[in-house]
Design a protein around this motif. Structure first.
Motif, PDB file in Angstrom:
ATOM      1  N   HIS A   2      -4.967  24.008 -44.918  1.00  0.00           N
ATOM      2  CA  HIS A   2      -4.971  23.845 -43.463  1.00  0.00           C
ATOM      3  C   HIS A   2      -5.057  22.356 -43.090  1.00  0.00           C
ATOM      4  N   ALA A   3      -5.914  21.627 -43.827  1.00  0.00           N
ATOM      5  CA  ALA A   3      -6.042  20.187 -43.566  1.00  0.00           C
ATOM      6  C   ALA A   3      -4.742  19.458 -43.902  1.00  0.00           C
ATOM      7  N   GLU A   4      -4.060  19.941 -44.936  1.00  0.00           N
ATOM      8  CA  GLU A   4      -2.805  19.296 -45.342  1.00  0.00           C
ATOM      9  C   GLU A   4      -1.743  19.440 -44.262  1.00  0.00           C
ATOM     10  N   MET A   5      -1.697  20.581 -43.598  1.00  0.00           N
ATOM     11  CA  MET A   5      -0.735  20.777 -42.510  1.00  0.00           C
ATOM     12  C   MET A   5      -1.000  19.794 -41.371  1.00  0.00           C
ATOM     13  N   ILE A   6      -2.277  19.535 -41.120  1.00  0.00           N
ATOM     14  CA  ILE A   6      -2.636  18.559 -40.083  1.00  0.00           C
ATOM     15  C   ILE A   6      -2.235  17.154 -40.519  1.00  0.00           C
ATOM     16  N   ARG A   7      -2.439  16.832 -41.792  1.00  0.00           N
ATOM     17  CA  ARG A   7      -2.049  15.511 -42.300  1.00  0.00           C
ATOM     18  C   ARG A   7      -0.539  15.305 -42.207  1.00  0.00           C
ATOM     19  N   ILE A   8       0.213  16.369 -42.462  1.00  0.00           N
ATOM     20  CA  ILE A   8       1.678  16.283 -42.354  1.00  0.00           C
ATOM     21  C   ILE A   8       2.074  15.958 -40.916  1.00  0.00           C
ATOM     22  N   LEU A   9       1.435  16.646 -39.968  1.00  0.00           N
ATOM     23  CA  LEU A   9       1.750  16.403 -38.556  1.00  0.00           C
ATOM     24  C   LEU A   9       1.294  15.002 -38.121  1.00  0.00           C
ATOM     25  N   LEU A  10       0.151  14.556 -38.631  1.00  0.00           N
ATOM     26  CA  LEU A  10      -0.334  13.208 -38.300  1.00  0.00           C
ATOM     27  C   LEU A  10       0.637  12.136 -38.781  1.00  0.00           C
ATOM     28  N   ASP A  11       1.129  12.314 -40.009  1.00  0.00           N
ATOM     29  CA  ASP A  11       2.101  11.377 -40.596  1.00  0.00           C
ATOM     30  C   ASP A  11       1.624   9.923 -40.503  1.00  0.00           C
ATOM     31  N   GLY A  12       0.338   9.707 -40.819  1.00  0.00           N
ATOM     32  CA  GLY A  12      -0.201   8.347 -40.830  1.00  0.00           C
ATOM     33  C   GLY A  12      -0.698   7.836 -39.491  1.00  0.00           C
ATOM     34  N   ARG A  13      -0.515   8.628 -38.431  1.00  0.00           N
ATOM     35  CA  ARG A  13      -0.967   8.196 -37.106  1.00  0.00           C
ATOM     36  C   ARG A  13      -2.485   8.355 -36.977  1.00  0.00           C
ATOM     37  N   SER A  14      -3.088   7.587 -36.100  1.00  0.00           N
ATOM     38  CA  SER A  14      -4.535   7.622 -35.909  1.00  0.00           C
ATOM     39  C   SER A  14      -4.958   8.831 -35.075  1.00  0.00           C
ATOM     40  N   TYR A  15      -5.915   9.591 -35.591  1.00  0.00           N
ATOM     41  CA  TYR A  15      -6.415  10.738 -34.830  1.00  0.00           C
ATOM     42  C   TYR A  15      -7.436  10.320 -33.776  1.00  0.00           C
ATOM     43  N   SER A  16      -7.687   9.012 -33.657  1.00  0.00           N
ATOM     44  CA  SER A  16      -8.523   8.513 -32.557  1.00  0.00           C
ATOM     45  C   SER A  16      -7.753   8.502 -31.243  1.00  0.00           C
ATOM     46  N   ASP A  17      -6.432   8.621 -31.343  1.00  0.00           N
ATOM     47  CA  ASP A  17      -5.570   8.659 -30.154  1.00  0.00           C
ATOM     48  C   ASP A  17      -5.709  10.022 -29.472  1.00  0.00           C
ATOM     49  N   HIS A  18      -6.121  10.000 -28.212  1.00  0.00           N
ATOM     50  CA  HIS A  18      -6.356  11.225 -27.433  1.00  0.00           C
ATOM     51  C   HIS A  18      -5.105  12.108 -27.407  1.00  0.00           C
ATOM     52  N   ALA A  19      -3.953  11.498 -27.220  1.00  0.00           N
ATOM     53  CA  ALA A  19      -2.695  12.255 -27.131  1.00  0.00           C
ATOM     54  C   ALA A  19      -2.384  12.975 -28.443  1.00  0.00           C
ATOM     55  N   ILE A  20      -2.715  12.348 -29.562  1.00  0.00           N
ATOM     56  CA  ILE A  20      -2.451  12.954 -30.871  1.00  0.00           C
ATOM     57  C   ILE A  20      -3.368  14.153 -31.095  1.00  0.00           C
ATOM     58  N   LEU A  21      -4.627  14.055 -30.666  1.00  0.00           N
ATOM     59  CA  LEU A  21      -5.556  15.186 -30.774  1.00  0.00           C
ATOM     60  C   LEU A  21      -5.049  16.377 -29.965  1.00  0.00           C
ATOM     61  N   ILE A  22      -4.533  16.097 -28.772  1.00  0.00           N
ATOM     62  CA  ILE A  22      -3.978  17.162 -27.932  1.00  0.00           C
ATOM     63  C   ILE A  22      -2.781  17.808 -28.641  1.00  0.00           C
ATOM     64  N   GLU A  23      -1.931  16.975 -29.230  1.00  0.00           N
ATOM     65  CA  GLU A  23      -0.760  17.480 -29.961  1.00  0.00           C
ATOM     66  C   GLU A  23      -1.181  18.387 -31.114  1.00  0.00           C
ATOM     67  N   LEU A  24      -2.205  17.973 -31.863  1.00  0.00           N
ATOM     68  CA  LEU A  24      -2.699  18.783 -32.986  1.00  0.00           C
ATOM     69  C   LEU A  24      -3.179  20.151 -32.506  1.00  0.00           C
ATOM     70  N   CYS A  25      -3.956  20.138 -31.431  1.00  0.00           N
ATOM     71  CA  CYS A  25      -4.520  21.391 -30.909  1.00  0.00           C
ATOM     72  C   CYS A  25      -3.437  22.311 -30.350  1.00  0.00           C
ATOM     73  N   LYS A  26      -2.359  21.745 -29.824  1.00  0.00           N
ATOM     74  CA  LYS A  26      -1.268  22.555 -29.261  1.00  0.00           C
ATOM     75  C   LYS A  26      -0.341  23.097 -30.345  1.00  0.00           C
ATOM     76  N   LYS A  27      -0.028  22.251 -31.335  1.00  0.00           N
ATOM     77  CA  LYS A  27       0.950  22.646 -32.351  1.00  0.00           C
ATOM     78  C   LYS A  27       0.344  23.399 -33.532  1.00  0.00           C
ATOM     79  N   LEU A  28      -0.939  23.126 -33.824  1.00  0.00           N
ATOM     80  CA  LEU A  28      -1.578  23.777 -34.979  1.00  0.00           C
ATOM     81  C   LEU A  28      -2.939  24.379 -34.583  1.00  0.00           C
ATOM     82  N   PRO A  29      -2.963  25.230 -33.561  1.00  0.00           N
ATOM     83  CA  PRO A  29      -4.255  25.769 -33.098  1.00  0.00           C
ATOM     84  C   PRO A  29      -4.981  26.594 -34.154  1.00  0.00           C
ATOM     85  N   ASP A  30      -4.240  27.384 -34.930  1.00  0.00           N
ATOM     86  CA  ASP A  30      -4.881  28.225 -35.949  1.00  0.00           C
ATOM     87  C   ASP A  30      -5.548  27.378 -37.031  1.00  0.00           C
ATOM     88  N   GLN A  31      -4.829  26.323 -37.460  1.00  0.00           N
ATOM     89  CA  GLN A  31      -5.383  25.448 -38.501  1.00  0.00           C
ATOM     90  C   GLN A  31      -6.615  24.698 -37.989  1.00  0.00           C
TER      91      GLN A  31
END
Length: 202
Positions: free
Chosen positions: A37-66
Protein backbone atom coordinates in the motif's frame (compact mmCIF):
# COMPACT_ATOMS: atom_id res chain seq x y z
CA UNK A 1 12.69 12.44 12.13
CA UNK A 2 16.08 12.00 13.80
CA UNK A 3 18.02 8.77 14.31
CA UNK A 4 17.07 8.39 17.98
CA UNK A 5 13.35 8.87 17.24
CA UNK A 6 13.60 6.04 14.70
CA UNK A 7 15.89 3.76 16.76
CA UNK A 8 13.71 3.96 19.87
CA UNK A 9 10.51 3.42 17.85
CA UNK A 10 8.86 6.56 19.19
CA UNK A 11 5.47 7.83 18.11
CA UNK A 12 3.88 11.27 17.74
CA UNK A 13 0.69 12.34 19.52
CA UNK A 14 -1.52 14.90 17.78
CA UNK A 15 -5.03 16.25 18.31
CA UNK A 16 -7.67 15.57 15.68
CA UNK A 17 -11.46 15.35 15.85
CA UNK A 18 -11.20 16.64 19.43
CA UNK A 19 -9.14 13.63 20.59
CA UNK A 20 -5.47 12.87 21.14
CA UNK A 21 -4.32 10.32 18.56
CA UNK A 22 -1.02 8.46 18.57
CA UNK A 23 0.71 8.02 15.20
CA UNK A 24 3.17 5.12 15.13
CA UNK A 25 6.03 3.94 12.98
CA UNK A 26 5.42 0.95 10.70
CA UNK A 27 7.06 -2.23 11.99
CA UNK A 28 8.90 -5.04 10.22
CA UNK A 29 6.79 -7.88 11.67
CA UNK A 30 3.71 -6.87 9.65
CA UNK A 31 5.48 -5.50 6.59
CA UNK A 32 3.32 -7.71 4.37
CA UNK A 33 0.24 -5.78 5.57
CA UNK A 34 1.45 -2.28 4.72
CA UNK A 35 4.42 -2.28 2.31
CA UNK A 36 2.45 -2.78 -0.94
CA UNK A 37 0.00 0.00 0.00
CA UNK A 38 2.86 2.37 0.85
CA UNK A 39 4.55 1.50 -2.44
CA UNK A 40 1.48 2.58 -4.41
CA UNK A 41 1.63 5.94 -2.63
CA UNK A 42 5.35 6.25 -3.40
CA UNK A 43 4.64 5.57 -7.08
CA UNK A 44 2.04 8.35 -7.13
CA UNK A 45 4.37 10.72 -5.23
CA UNK A 46 7.14 10.11 -7.78
CA UNK A 47 9.68 12.00 -5.66
CA UNK A 48 7.38 14.93 -4.89
CA UNK A 49 7.19 16.34 -1.36
CA UNK A 50 4.23 15.17 0.71
CA UNK A 51 4.50 18.42 2.69
CA UNK A 52 2.67 20.02 -0.24
CA UNK A 53 -1.02 20.41 0.71
CA UNK A 54 -2.16 19.83 -2.88
CA UNK A 55 -0.23 16.55 -3.10
CA UNK A 56 -1.83 15.26 0.13
CA UNK A 57 -5.26 16.05 -1.32
CA UNK A 58 -4.31 14.20 -4.52
CA UNK A 59 -3.21 11.13 -2.52
CA UNK A 60 -6.45 11.04 -0.54
CA UNK A 61 -8.56 11.40 -3.71
CA UNK A 62 -6.70 8.94 -5.93
CA UNK A 63 -5.70 6.31 -3.35
CA UNK A 64 -8.31 6.51 -0.56
CA UNK A 65 -8.24 2.77 0.20
CA UNK A 66 -4.45 2.69 0.53
CA UNK A 67 -4.40 5.84 2.69
CA UNK A 68 -7.14 4.52 5.01
CA UNK A 69 -5.48 1.11 5.28
CA UNK A 70 -2.16 2.67 6.32
CA UNK A 71 -3.89 4.96 8.82
CA UNK A 72 -5.53 1.92 10.43
CA UNK A 73 -2.09 0.38 10.94
CA UNK A 74 -0.32 3.56 12.05
CA UNK A 75 -2.90 5.00 14.47
CA UNK A 76 -3.34 3.96 18.08
CA UNK A 77 -6.91 4.80 18.98
CA UNK A 78 -9.92 2.95 20.36
CA UNK A 79 -12.38 2.29 17.51
CA UNK A 80 -9.91 3.32 14.81
CA UNK A 81 -12.34 2.23 12.06
CA UNK A 82 -14.97 4.63 13.38
CA UNK A 83 -12.34 7.38 13.53
CA UNK A 84 -11.36 6.90 9.89
CA UNK A 85 -15.03 6.94 8.90
CA UNK A 86 -15.48 10.28 10.71
CA UNK A 87 -12.43 11.71 8.92
CA UNK A 88 -14.34 11.56 5.61
CA UNK A 89 -16.31 14.62 6.73
CA UNK A 90 -13.31 16.35 8.36
CA UNK A 91 -10.79 16.85 5.53
CA UNK A 92 -8.49 19.15 7.54
CA UNK A 93 -8.04 16.54 10.27
CA UNK A 94 -7.61 13.82 7.65
CA UNK A 95 -4.80 15.70 5.89
CA UNK A 96 -3.13 16.41 9.24
CA UNK A 97 -3.14 12.71 10.16
CA UNK A 98 -1.95 11.61 6.71
CA UNK A 99 0.90 14.12 6.73
CA UNK A 100 1.92 13.12 10.28
CA UNK A 101 1.80 9.42 9.37
CA UNK A 102 4.10 10.08 6.41
CA UNK A 103 6.47 12.21 8.48
CA UNK A 104 6.70 9.61 11.24
CA UNK A 105 7.37 6.99 8.55
CA UNK A 106 9.63 9.15 6.39
CA UNK A 107 11.97 6.16 5.93
CA UNK A 108 9.16 4.56 3.92
CA UNK A 109 7.79 7.53 2.00
CA UNK A 110 11.08 9.31 1.28
CA UNK A 111 12.27 6.18 -0.51
CA UNK A 112 12.12 6.61 -4.28
CA UNK A 113 10.13 3.91 -6.07
CA UNK A 114 12.38 1.67 -8.16
CA UNK A 115 10.80 0.05 -11.17
CA UNK A 116 11.41 -3.73 -11.25
CA UNK A 117 13.87 -4.91 -13.86
CA UNK A 118 12.26 -6.34 -17.03
CA UNK A 119 11.85 -10.12 -16.99
CA UNK A 120 14.37 -12.01 -19.13
CA UNK A 121 12.54 -14.32 -21.53
CA UNK A 122 15.41 -16.76 -22.07
CA UNK A 123 14.65 -19.75 -19.80
CA UNK A 124 18.27 -20.32 -18.77
CA UNK A 125 18.82 -16.67 -17.92
CA UNK A 126 15.43 -16.54 -16.18
CA UNK A 127 16.44 -19.38 -13.83
CA UNK A 128 19.75 -17.67 -13.04
CA UNK A 129 17.91 -14.38 -12.49
CA UNK A 130 15.48 -16.06 -10.05
CA UNK A 131 18.39 -17.52 -8.08
CA UNK A 132 20.03 -14.10 -7.82
CA UNK A 133 16.85 -12.37 -6.58
CA UNK A 134 17.10 -11.22 -2.98
CA UNK A 135 14.31 -11.93 -0.49
CA UNK A 136 13.59 -10.37 2.90
CA UNK A 137 15.45 -13.33 4.44
CA UNK A 138 18.67 -12.17 2.77
CA UNK A 139 18.29 -8.85 4.57
CA UNK A 140 17.43 -10.57 7.85
CA UNK A 141 20.45 -12.87 7.56
CA UNK A 142 22.81 -9.93 7.09
CA UNK A 143 21.55 -8.35 10.32
CA UNK A 144 21.66 -11.69 12.16
CA UNK A 145 25.29 -12.07 11.04
CA UNK A 146 25.91 -8.66 12.61
CA UNK A 147 24.55 -9.83 15.97
CA UNK A 148 20.83 -8.99 15.81
CA UNK A 149 18.28 -11.67 16.68
CA UNK A 150 15.25 -12.65 14.63
CA UNK A 151 12.84 -11.40 17.33
CA UNK A 152 14.67 -8.05 17.52
CA UNK A 153 14.43 -7.57 13.76
CA UNK A 154 10.70 -8.36 13.75
CA UNK A 155 10.04 -5.64 16.34
CA UNK A 156 12.13 -2.98 14.61
CA UNK A 157 10.49 -0.01 12.96
CA UNK A 158 11.06 -0.03 9.21
CA UNK A 159 13.23 3.08 9.61
CA UNK A 160 15.51 1.33 12.14
CA UNK A 161 15.61 -1.82 9.99
CA UNK A 162 16.68 0.19 6.96
CA UNK A 163 19.29 2.16 8.93
CA UNK A 164 20.79 -1.01 10.42
CA UNK A 165 20.95 -2.56 6.93
CA UNK A 166 22.81 0.48 5.59
CA UNK A 167 25.21 0.32 8.55
CA UNK A 168 25.76 -3.42 8.01
CA UNK A 169 26.56 -2.90 4.31
CA UNK A 170 29.01 -0.12 5.22
CA UNK A 171 30.69 -2.31 7.86
CA UNK A 172 31.05 -5.12 5.29
CA UNK A 173 32.47 -2.73 2.70
CA UNK A 174 34.94 -1.31 5.23
CA UNK A 175 36.06 -4.85 6.11
CA UNK A 176 36.59 -5.74 2.44
CA UNK A 177 38.58 -2.52 1.94
CA UNK A 178 40.81 -3.31 4.94
CA UNK A 179 41.42 -6.84 3.60
CA UNK A 180 42.26 -5.45 0.14
CA UNK A 181 44.74 -2.98 1.66
CA UNK A 182 46.30 -5.73 3.80
CA UNK A 183 46.65 -8.03 0.76
CA UNK A 184 48.28 -5.29 -1.26
CA UNK A 185 50.65 -4.40 1.57
CA UNK A 186 51.51 -8.06 2.07
CA UNK A 187 52.28 -8.67 -1.60
CA UNK A 188 54.05 -5.40 -2.48
CA UNK A 189 55.59 -3.97 0.71
CA UNK A 190 59.00 -4.91 2.03
CA UNK A 191 59.16 -7.07 5.16
CA UNK A 192 60.01 -4.00 7.25
CA UNK A 193 57.16 -1.90 5.80
CA UNK A 194 54.66 -4.73 6.19
CA UNK A 195 55.67 -5.26 9.83
CA UNK A 196 55.15 -1.52 10.40
CA UNK A 197 51.70 -1.75 8.73
CA UNK A 198 50.69 -4.70 10.96
CA UNK A 199 51.85 -2.73 13.99
CA UNK A 200 49.46 0.10 13.08
CA UNK A 201 46.54 -2.35 13.09
CA UNK A 202 47.27 -3.64 16.60
Amino acid sequence: MNDFFIASNRSVCIEALGSKIQVNQFLVHNIDLWYAHAEMIRILLDGRSYSDHAILIELCKKLPDQVNHLLMIALSFDSVEMLIDQLKTHPTDLLLLVHTMMQVNSAVFDELYKKPKPTIKNNKNLKNNEKDQKTWFNHFQLLIAMGHTHSEIMQMSYGAFKAYLDAAHKANNDQVLKMAIAMRQGSQASAKDFKKFVGLLN
